[in-house]
Design a protein around this motif. Sequence first.
Motif, PDB file in Angstrom:
ATOM      1  N   GLN A 148      -8.237   0.146   0.140  1.00  0.00           N
ATOM      2  CA  GLN A 148      -8.608  -1.180   0.637  1.00  0.00           C
ATOM      3  C   GLN A 148     -10.094  -1.221   0.987  1.00  0.00           C
ATOM      4  OE1 GLN A 148      -4.465  -1.764   2.654  1.00  0.00           O
ATOM      5  NE2 GLN A 148      -5.582  -3.660   2.992  1.00  0.00           N
ATOM      6  N   ASP A 153      -6.002  -1.753  -4.818  1.00  0.00           N
ATOM      7  CA  ASP A 153      -5.477  -2.305  -3.569  1.00  0.00           C
ATOM      8  C   ASP A 153      -6.447  -3.346  -3.008  1.00  0.00           C
ATOM      9  OD1 ASP A 153      -3.902  -2.767  -1.387  1.00  0.00           O
ATOM     10  OD2 ASP A 153      -3.815  -0.672  -0.725  1.00  0.00           O
ATOM     11  N   GLU A 154      -6.118  -4.608  -3.183  1.00  0.00           N
ATOM     12  CA  GLU A 154      -6.914  -5.745  -2.698  1.00  0.00           C
ATOM     13  C   GLU A 154      -8.386  -5.662  -3.126  1.00  0.00           C
ATOM     14  OE1 GLU A 154      -6.048  -7.008   1.245  1.00  0.00           O
ATOM     15  OE2 GLU A 154      -4.022  -6.227   1.197  1.00  0.00           O
ATOM     16  N   THR A 178       0.839  -1.207   0.000  1.00  0.00           N
ATOM     17  CA  THR A 178       0.000   0.000   0.000  1.00  0.00           C
ATOM     18  C   THR A 178       0.872   1.254   0.000  1.00  0.00           C
ATOM     19  OG1 THR A 178      -1.811  -1.152   1.098  1.00  0.00           O
ATOM     20  CG2 THR A 178      -1.812   1.243   1.266  1.00  0.00           C
TER      21      THR A 178
HETATM   22 MG    MG Z   1      -1.976  -2.852   2.196  1.00  0.00          MG
END
Ligand code: MG
Length: 265
Positions: A86, A166-167, A44
């Motif tokens: 996220q 991000d994810e 991140t």
């Molecule tokens: Mg992360």
Amino acid sequence: MTALLTVSGLTVSFGSFTALDGVDLAVEEKELRFLIGPNGAGKTTLIDVVTGRTRPTAGTVRFGGADVTVLAEHKAVRAGIGRTFQTAAVFDALTVADNVDLAASFRLAPHRLLRRRDRSAVPEALERVGMADLADRRAGELSHGRRQWLEIAMLLAQRPRLLLLDEPVAGMSAAERERTGELLGEIAQDTTVLVVEHDMEFLRRHARTVTVLHEGRVLTEGTLEEVRADERVAEVYLGRSAAERDGEQHTGVRGAADVKETADA
Ligand code: MG
Ligand code: ADP
């Protein structure tokens, strides 16, 4: 081929802690790159630097031939760099279409924003994520998976050259993950995509080139097969699952526990 994104010697220190330690990374135009690594590896933080959210302690970021190392966040967006967080950042009280329209306006300079009446980017972006029929739905009523897709549509409406996700499949059902994987492949046909993800099943099905980060450094890079065959990766990343199944105690880095949570979610 020249890379669209080139990160060189990137170092980020938070006080005495080094989150990124001399990271080199090059992503080609229209590449779909996966960035994996245990929790705390710096994934991140890397996205934060590329998007102008965090200033590096050392190193450079070049995008489309320009130095964007210390670009302000809104300027990174205008330069064509889009990212998700996220947790999806959508406005619950607004409709799906209005969320996308608002996001599209972020890409515009203020003087153009005042005159803007063209909403053409909205249906196109919703079409791409398969949510055209939900345009008038309030975002707050969407399922978790659809919220994530809405956020991707919001980015697509900004017509980015580089998408950093991000994810994106965390917390999604198996069917939603599969659809997301297909979607990433479709997006990568005309947009460069960097995806942070550590769900192994998802990687197996959708990953092409993978970069492994560990403790702020690039451990290795290659096809998923190459990366999975690398013993160092098994040790820092995959191997922990087996160790934890055996009841071995680990302190500090929570690699596989995190992988497992994601897989089970
Ligand atoms: Mg992360
Ligand atoms: P990942 O996304 O790979 O899980 P992060 O990039 O979020 O990892 O974090 C890398 C490391 O840097 C972690 O140990 C985290 O606690 C630390 N870190 C991240 N942001 C900050 C911050 N603003 N201040 C201090 N430490 C931070």
